[in-house]
Design an enzyme around this catalytic site. Structure first.
Site, PDB file in Angstrom:
ATOM      1  N   LYS A 141     -84.538   6.015  11.103  1.00  0.00           N
ATOM      2  CA  LYS A 141     -83.524   5.406  11.970  1.00  0.00           C
ATOM      3  C   LYS A 141     -84.026   4.125  12.638  1.00  0.00           C
ATOM      4  O   LYS A 141     -83.229   3.265  13.010  1.00  0.00           O
ATOM      5  CB  LYS A 141     -83.112   6.406  13.049  1.00  0.00           C
ATOM      6  CG  LYS A 141     -82.379   7.626  12.512  1.00  0.00           C
ATOM      7  CD  LYS A 141     -80.908   7.332  12.283  1.00  0.00           C
ATOM      8  CE  LYS A 141     -80.117   8.595  11.940  1.00  0.00           C
ATOM      9  NZ  LYS A 141     -78.706   8.303  11.708  1.00  0.00           N
ATOM     10  N   SER A 145     -77.244  12.117  17.679  1.00  0.00           N
ATOM     11  CA  SER A 145     -77.714  13.493  17.741  1.00  0.00           C
ATOM     12  C   SER A 145     -79.225  13.534  17.924  1.00  0.00           C
ATOM     13  O   SER A 145     -79.809  14.601  17.947  1.00  0.00           O
ATOM     14  CB  SER A 145     -77.315  14.245  16.474  1.00  0.00           C
ATOM     15  OG  SER A 145     -77.899  13.646  15.344  1.00  0.00           O
ATOM     16  N   GLU A 196     -76.832  17.558   1.691  1.00  0.00           N
ATOM     17  CA  GLU A 196     -76.419  17.959   3.038  1.00  0.00           C
ATOM     18  C   GLU A 196     -76.537  19.467   3.197  1.00  0.00           C
ATOM     19  O   GLU A 196     -76.679  20.201   2.223  1.00  0.00           O
ATOM     20  CB  GLU A 196     -74.989  17.471   3.334  1.00  0.00           C
ATOM     21  CG  GLU A 196     -73.945  17.996   2.391  1.00  0.00           C
ATOM     22  CD  GLU A 196     -72.573  17.353   2.644  1.00  0.00           C
ATOM     23  OE1 GLU A 196     -72.416  16.586   3.598  1.00  0.00           O
ATOM     24  OE2 GLU A 196     -71.656  17.651   1.863  1.00  0.00           O
ATOM     25  N   GLY A 219     -72.439  22.357   6.372  1.00  0.00           N
ATOM     26  CA  GLY A 219     -71.711  21.137   6.732  1.00  0.00           C
ATOM     27  C   GLY A 219     -71.505  20.261   5.514  1.00  0.00           C
ATOM     28  O   GLY A 219     -72.073  19.179   5.406  1.00  0.00           O
ATOM     29  N   ASP A 236     -69.093  18.422   4.395  1.00  0.00           N
ATOM     30  CA  ASP A 236     -67.998  17.449   4.419  1.00  0.00           C
ATOM     31  C   ASP A 236     -68.239  16.306   3.437  1.00  0.00           C
ATOM     32  O   ASP A 236     -67.299  15.765   2.851  1.00  0.00           O
ATOM     33  CB  ASP A 236     -67.816  16.873   5.830  1.00  0.00           C
ATOM     34  CG  ASP A 236     -69.047  16.116   6.298  1.00  0.00           C
ATOM     35  OD1 ASP A 236     -70.075  16.782   6.536  1.00  0.00           O
ATOM     36  OD2 ASP A 236     -68.994  14.878   6.396  1.00  0.00           O
ATOM     37  N   SER A 256     -86.772  12.106   5.672  1.00  0.00           N
ATOM     38  CA  SER A 256     -86.158  11.175   6.620  1.00  0.00           C
ATOM     39  C   SER A 256     -86.712  11.211   8.034  1.00  0.00           C
ATOM     40  O   SER A 256     -86.609  10.225   8.761  1.00  0.00           O
ATOM     41  CB  SER A 256     -84.652  11.417   6.655  1.00  0.00           C
ATOM     42  OG  SER A 256     -84.378  12.758   6.970  1.00  0.00           O
TER      43      SER A 256
END
Lengths: 325, 325
Positions: free
Chosen positions: A57, A82, A208, A212, A214, A308
């Protein structure tokens, strides 16, 4: 809706790489004969858990603030996150002498909250299950004239995240597959931009948590599907829908979305600790856990995997790896 | 007495670097702004915890077996080791298709024993407090015509261990100080050979556990001092005396020996886990723990630190880092 609706392309990744040069770590690419033997593949782990602030990030956060005009930078930035985007933005802000306010869920890991405050950012908590973080973030931006840096749906964020895959492919050469965790899609979209340019033919796969999915639903249906907040140990992938910028890039350039169970994430964490001596947080294990499953299609391939992040409380780490005595 | 009494010099380190090329990992050099800020120094961590077999020992072990004549290699090798040399020799033997027998203390960490057996070596246990491992090793060598590869007092072992410091200095440039853990002296002697050649003026410092300060006593008195088996969490530095090959090199090329408490080792382990997301075993933390103490003289300096290994049971890791919940 993002405040920067223009979609990024590979050139933006190149510009981002220049901006973060000498500031972000060029993280090591590690390999393990034992894991290769187990997977029957040649796997290259891009260790973004060893990145500054403990996650990829930092790349997107620093790139986004560095891209602001000096006047905007002086006023400050605001973000909702988050966790890892929060720490990353807090650190990047400090390095660029920009005030930062972070909107964080009240159940974010203690370590992530402490690190965010430690970097000098102001933290505003919200209830993940009942409040809308985007609304809170936009409110703060309007009230105080701050620049909103969203965690994924933003051109410079996506471009910055793509620099990890760029470094990986430049270091090890073309890949057959590149696998990355999928939350809101910033890392996957950026990785896809880099891989499609630097390693044509490389299959780009997002991973994922099972709870979750999606991203998988959206990828299959062709429309952004929203789900309730999933319960998973992958706290960095508890996002409930892909972004309006990230989804079209993923739909166009990614080849598949896979899901993995929390149990598979714990197993991968244990493997990284025992075999490779590195700490990878649950979300950071998503791509690796998928690669090590029989259905991944990795066998016989050259596979890049983005680890990550590494931000996990040592208590949680002990519990998940079975290290508590 | 060693079976290879000729002392190594820098040329042997260069030869070793050629032998291990493409087989040993060129381990990453990591930095942390936070740790630099805390120490007031510019610190470069050479991550031998990320080396194959989990420790720098692979360098010396592979170099030693590769240096044997084909006929000797076919007969096999034998070693006595408190753990990491065992795993390293077992892995190197397998890679070079050489049978290996390892004499290990019965109280060696379970993970190290399992890894040694996992690499296909035969394990012969002994009682660390009542039996003489060297005698057992020599006995096996004579009975079966095996080549004895001692853990530190051996030319090719010392030369191999020196390749870590060589890589470090070649990567980051000259250093003011280089600090390495000190057990039997193989790593420190090899590091001193490399540093004295590649970074003249660099102060080379060995660090051992407070409870086992035979190195410090020997360094000061000019003679090899023997001590009882020390009780320390640094299980890789429980050696009771320096080697006849390693001691003269250390006396000539090292500048000081420091000691650290077990508590300081636990603190360093926790710091590496939380801040840098890497697992370093207690012995591997020796040099870092010393560097972070006020008396180290690191302030304002460019300091190289060898993190020598990462082989620690996850249960022990949780206990020492306070991660058990």
């Amino acid at each position: 809706m993002s405040s920067h609706p223009a979609p990024p392309d590979y050139v933006d990744v190149v510009v981002a790489a220049e901006r973060i040069k000498g500031v972000a770590h060029r993280t090591p690419v590690l390999t393990s004969s034992r894991i290769n033997g187990f997977a029957g593949a040649e796997i290259f782990f891009k260790c973004e858990n060893l990145q500054r602030s403990g996650a990829f990030k930092f790349r997107g956060a620093f790139n986004s603030i560095a891209a602001l005009a000096a006047e905007q930078r002086a006023k400050g930035v605001v973000a909702y996150s988050s966790g890892n985007h929060a720490q990353a933005l807090a650190l990047a802000s400090r390095l660029l002498a920009t005030p930062a306010t972070i909107v964080m869920p009240s159940d974010a890991p203690a370590m992530k909250v402490a690190a965010t405050k430690g970097y000098g950012a102001e933290v505003r908590f919200y209830d993940r299950y009942n409040e809308d973080r985007e609304e809170i973030g936009r409110g703060l931006a309007e009230e105080r004239g701050l620049s909103l840096i969203p965690p994924y749906d933003h051109r410079e964020v996506i471009a910055g995240q793509g620099t990890a895959a760029k470094e990986l492919i430049e270091e090890v050469g073309p890949l057959d597959m590149l696998m990355a965790p999928l939350g809101g899609g910033g890392l996957l979209a950026g990785s896809a931009l880099a891989a499609s340019h630097l390693s044509p033919g490389c299959k780009v796969i997002g991973v994922e948590p099972e709870a979750g999915d999606d991203g998988l639903q959206s990828f299959r249906s062709g429309e952004i599907v929203r789900i309730p907040v999933p319960k998973t140990i992958a706290d960095g992938a508890m996002t409930t829908y892909l972004g309006t910028l990230t989804f079209p890039i993923i739909r166009r350039l990614a080849h598949d979305i896979l899901t993995v169970s929390d149990e598979a994430l714990s197993q991968a964490m244990r493997m990284f600790a025992q075999t490779m001596k590195i700490i990878v947080e649950p979300t950071g294990c998503l791509a690796a856990a998928a690669a090590l499953s029989r259905e991944s299609g990795c066998e016989g391939k050259r596979v890049g995997i983005i680890l990550s992040g590494g931000n996990v409380d040592l208590g949680t780490f002990a519990k998940l790896t079975g290290g508590e005595s």
